[in-house]
Design a protein around this motif. Sequence first.
Motif, PDB file in Angstrom:
ATOM      1  N   LYS A 287      -4.965  -2.996 -14.990  1.00  0.00           N
ATOM      2  CA  LYS A 287      -5.585  -2.718 -13.703  1.00  0.00           C
ATOM      3  C   LYS A 287      -4.495  -2.532 -12.652  1.00  0.00           C
ATOM      4  N   THR A 288      -4.897  -2.022 -11.506  1.00  0.00           N
ATOM      5  CA  THR A 288      -3.975  -1.772 -10.400  1.00  0.00           C
ATOM      6  C   THR A 288      -4.291  -2.719  -9.256  1.00  0.00           C
ATOM      7  N   ILE A 289      -3.255  -3.367  -8.748  1.00  0.00           N
ATOM      8  CA  ILE A 289      -3.381  -4.234  -7.578  1.00  0.00           C
ATOM      9  C   ILE A 289      -2.707  -3.528  -6.412  1.00  0.00           C
ATOM     10  N   TRP A 290      -3.401  -3.455  -5.274  1.00  0.00           N
ATOM     11  CA  TRP A 290      -2.846  -2.820  -4.080  1.00  0.00           C
ATOM     12  C   TRP A 290      -2.273  -3.882  -3.155  1.00  0.00           C
TER      13      TRP A 290
ATOM     14  N   LYS B 188      10.107  -1.595  15.630  1.00  0.00           N
ATOM     15  CA  LYS B 188       9.349  -0.687  14.775  1.00  0.00           C
ATOM     16  C   LYS B 188       8.793  -1.462  13.585  1.00  0.00           C
ATOM     17  N   VAL B 189       7.574  -1.104  13.182  1.00  0.00           N
ATOM     18  CA  VAL B 189       6.942  -1.697  12.007  1.00  0.00           C
ATOM     19  C   VAL B 189       6.515  -0.569  11.089  1.00  0.00           C
ATOM     20  N   ILE B 190       6.983  -0.614   9.850  1.00  0.00           N
ATOM     21  CA  ILE B 190       6.609   0.380   8.849  1.00  0.00           C
ATOM     22  C   ILE B 190       5.531  -0.242   7.969  1.00  0.00           C
ATOM     23  N   ASN B 191       4.416   0.457   7.797  1.00  0.00           N
ATOM     24  CA  ASN B 191       3.327  -0.006   6.943  1.00  0.00           C
ATOM     25  C   ASN B 191       3.127   0.978   5.803  1.00  0.00           C
ATOM     26  N   PHE B 192       2.976   0.440   4.587  1.00  0.00           N
ATOM     27  CA  PHE B 192       2.746   1.294   3.432  1.00  0.00           C
ATOM     28  C   PHE B 192       2.082   0.484   2.322  1.00  0.00           C
ATOM     29  N   PRO B 193       1.156   1.104   1.562  1.00  0.00           N
ATOM     30  CA  PRO B 193       0.525   0.418   0.443  1.00  0.00           C
ATOM     31  C   PRO B 193       1.287   0.695  -0.858  1.00  0.00           C
ATOM     32  N   VAL B 194       1.441  -0.336  -1.665  1.00  0.00           N
ATOM     33  CA  VAL B 194       2.116  -0.197  -2.956  1.00  0.00           C
ATOM     34  C   VAL B 194       1.127  -0.555  -4.065  1.00  0.00           C
ATOM     35  N   ALA B 195       1.002   0.335  -5.047  1.00  0.00           N
ATOM     36  CA  ALA B 195       0.149   0.100  -6.206  1.00  0.00           C
ATOM     37  C   ALA B 195       1.002  -0.501  -7.319  1.00  0.00           C
ATOM     38  N   VAL B 196       0.590  -1.676  -7.812  1.00  0.00           N
ATOM     39  CA  VAL B 196       1.312  -2.364  -8.881  1.00  0.00           C
ATOM     40  C   VAL B 196       0.376  -2.459 -10.082  1.00  0.00           C
TER      41      VAL B 196
ATOM     42  N   ASN C 184       7.328  -4.180  -8.180  1.00  0.00           N
ATOM     43  CA  ASN C 184       7.790  -2.836  -8.498  1.00  0.00           C
ATOM     44  C   ASN C 184       6.534  -1.984  -8.601  1.00  0.00           C
ATOM     45  N   GLY C 185       6.427  -0.956  -7.746  1.00  0.00           N
ATOM     46  CA  GLY C 185       5.221  -0.150  -7.770  1.00  0.00           C
ATOM     47  C   GLY C 185       5.426   1.221  -7.169  1.00  0.00           C
ATOM     48  N   THR C 186       4.317   1.888  -6.885  1.00  0.00           N
ATOM     49  CA  THR C 186       4.313   3.257  -6.379  1.00  0.00           C
ATOM     50  C   THR C 186       3.549   3.311  -5.065  1.00  0.00           C
ATOM     51  N   LEU C 187       4.092   4.037  -4.091  1.00  0.00           N
ATOM     52  CA  LEU C 187       3.413   4.177  -2.803  1.00  0.00           C
ATOM     53  C   LEU C 187       2.134   4.985  -2.969  1.00  0.00           C
ATOM     54  N   GLY C 188       1.052   4.479  -2.366  1.00  0.00           N
ATOM     55  CA  GLY C 188      -0.241   5.140  -2.447  1.00  0.00           C
ATOM     56  C   GLY C 188      -0.433   6.206  -1.386  1.00  0.00           C
TER      57      GLY C 188
END
Length: 133
Positions: A40-43, A23-31, A7-11
């Motif tokens: 601390k935050t893990i990407w 199609k490939v969707i790429n996105f980083p999530v900060a947890v 559970n996190g937030t998109l960076g």
Amino acid sequence: MIKAIFNGTLGRDATVNAAGETKVINFPVAVNVGYGDKKKTIWIDCSRFGDKVGVADFLKKGTRVLVEGEPDIRTYQTKDGKTGASFTLRVTELELLGGEKKGEPAQEPVTKQRPVKQAAPSLDADDNLGLPF
């Protein structure tokens, strides 16, 4: 198979690429992990294959998400010759949790994206969910 749920937030906003005809969707999530001065935050670099309903349009920076899938660690060489590593997740399920706007509480979950291998159910004319997909 190993399964992980975060559970996190998109960076940043999601990007859509093609792998052949898929199609490939790429996105980083900060947890965020830990508490107090140990917080601390893990990407996590997330990839979702086979977007058929345009969910990438809703994956904007700051959006809260719940992602589930198969984890992997990728290693790479930095410019100065050192070995680096990144945590990646091949997303099989995705849930948009809504975002927090200034002065407003978090919203209820917006939608739950079904796994790629299942077809989305068809909606009748009476099933107006207020969603664009």
